[in-house]
Design an enzyme around this catalytic site. Structure first.
Site, short mmCIF file in Angstrom:
data_model
loop_
_atom_site.label_atom_id
_atom_site.label_comp_id
_atom_site.label_asym_id
_atom_site.label_seq_id
_atom_site.Cartn_x
_atom_site.Cartn_y
_atom_site.Cartn_z
N LYS A 1 0.87 -1.18 0.00
CA LYS A 1 0.00 0.00 0.00
C LYS A 1 0.90 1.22 0.00
O LYS A 1 1.63 1.49 0.95
CB LYS A 1 -0.91 0.01 1.23
CG LYS A 1 -2.02 -1.01 1.17
CD LYS A 1 -2.95 -0.80 -0.03
CE LYS A 1 -3.81 0.44 0.13
NZ LYS A 1 -4.80 0.54 -0.99
N HIS B 1 -10.76 -6.09 -6.17
CA HIS B 1 -10.40 -5.15 -5.11
C HIS B 1 -10.88 -5.68 -3.77
O HIS B 1 -11.84 -6.46 -3.69
CB HIS B 1 -11.07 -3.80 -5.42
CG HIS B 1 -11.17 -2.85 -4.28
ND1 HIS B 1 -12.32 -2.75 -3.50
CD2 HIS B 1 -10.30 -1.96 -3.79
CE1 HIS B 1 -12.13 -1.82 -2.59
NE2 HIS B 1 -10.91 -1.32 -2.73
#
Length: 375
Positions: free
Chosen positions: A168, A295
């Site tokens: 991330k 996702h």
């Protein structure tokens, strides 16, 4: 065989470790859980993103399901086509919660797992991604961050059997580049991805992307905002671009293809509004030669089971999907089968999950005490 009632709960569940992205650090997840109950006693369960605002919309939309069959999904969605226009992602999330609950009921009524209702199995197990954030490094000096995260990623891969790692990203593109270099050096054979959630400018995305070319990334996800920005990066960087932020409706698909803005599109039952919409997105991607992945919005077991049925029945979904399932400290269902970095596609009727209503009540009470953790 009519729906008699629709109930919704909002639950807070803790994460095993803080999760940091370019816009937040969270220690827990708020989700909305839905149950439809039929006049013959059959129940269908759904789960979706976010908390009280979505739950309020679920309750309102659920009124239109009462007295109807769970098989009447096309009519339900046709009635509520303007909901996402007025409510945005909240609308998609609320529709998806009810949609999945109806699919669960349909599976139980027919005695079939959801994967069979969606076309049958093309795979029995679905690999998931190891997710790495800066919070995983603990309290280390900035200069030691890349090495610490590389060691963390290696430990997660070794213990969990993961074949893909996703970092991330943050608002520090060049710091992220150094972390990715350290991870690649430590794990030369994994599929490697990064997602800064469109936090980088177009120039920084190009500069960082050029530095990342040597690392053989599987894809670079949403480095910058918008279809135009992504198209500019794709023209100048030789890394496939993935999106979960600039192709979020079917209206976005044609412009993205025309401009050559993306190579991989992330689907999500709860961001696209239904199981069928996600399958339709897969057909679009296949038609235009794009890749597709799923996702993760922090799904617990109910929502994860729906994603597994979609992936289990869709040939194009052949990558390790994003999933935060393994990062939750608990769940409201009996645990899904996770082994070797992959989740088994459930084989029981409907979603194939069993809800622990005591845990549901416990985590709903926690939400009443704490409020929504994520929005």
């Amino acid at each position: 065989m009519q729906i008699r009632s629709v109930d919704a709960w909002v639950v807070n569940l803790p994460l095993t470790n803080p999760f940091t992205s370019s816009f937040e650090t969270k220690t827990g997840e708020t989700r909305t859980v839905v149950r439809i109950r039929l006049d013959d006693g059959v129940e269908g369960w759904g789960e979706t993103m976010w908390g009280q605002p979505v739950a309020a919309l679920v309750r309102r939309l659920g009124e239109s399901l009462v007295g109807r069959s769970p098989f009447d999904l096309e009519a339900f969605h046709a009635t509520h086509t303007m909901v996402p226009f007025f409510h945005g992602y909240l609308g998609y999330a609320a529709l998806a919660a009810l949609d999945v609950a109806c699919w669960d009921a349909m599976g139980k009524l027919t005695g079939q797992p959801l994967v069979n209702l969606l076309g049958g199995r093309v795979r029995d197990r679905v690999p998931i991604t190891a997710l790495v954030t800066r919070a995983d490094a603990g309290d280390v000096a900035p200069r030691d961050l890349p090495a610490a995260l590389a060691e963390h990623a290696a430990a997660v891969v070794a213990s969990g059997g993961f074949t893909a790692v996703k970092l991330k990203g943050t608002r520090d593109p060049f710091g992220d580049v150094e972390i990715l270099r350290a991870i690649r050096s430590r794990l030369p054979d994994v599929e490697l991805r990064v997602d800064p959630n469109a936090a980088w400018s177009v120039p920084d995305s190009v500069r960082a992307g050029l530095r990342l070319e040597e690392l053989d990334l599987e894809y670079l996800e949403d480095p910058c905002a918008g279809i135009e920005g992504m198209a500019e990066v794709r023209r100048r960087v030789r890394i496939p671009l993935c999106t979960n932020m600039c192709v979020v409706r079917f209206e976005d698909f044609a412009p993205a293809v025309r401009l050559g803005a993306v190579d991989v599109v992330h689907g999500d039952v709860y961001k696209w509004g239904s199981v069928s919409a996600t399958k339709h997105l897969a057909a679009h991607c296949q038609t235009f030669g794009l890749g597709m992945n799923l996702h993760s919005g922090g799904e617990l077991g109910i929502a994860t089971a729906a994603h597994l049925a979609v992936v289990g029945s869709t040939p194009i979904l052949d990558r390790a999907i994003d999933s935060m399932y393994y990062l939750h400290a608990d769940d409201i269902i009996e645990p899904l089968d996770l082994a070797g970095g992959a989740l088994a596609v459930p084989s029981g009727p409907g979603l194939g999950v069993v809800v622990d209503e005591d845990k549901l009540a416990h985590y709903a009470a926690l939400n009443e005490k704490e409020g929504d953790l994520t929005h």
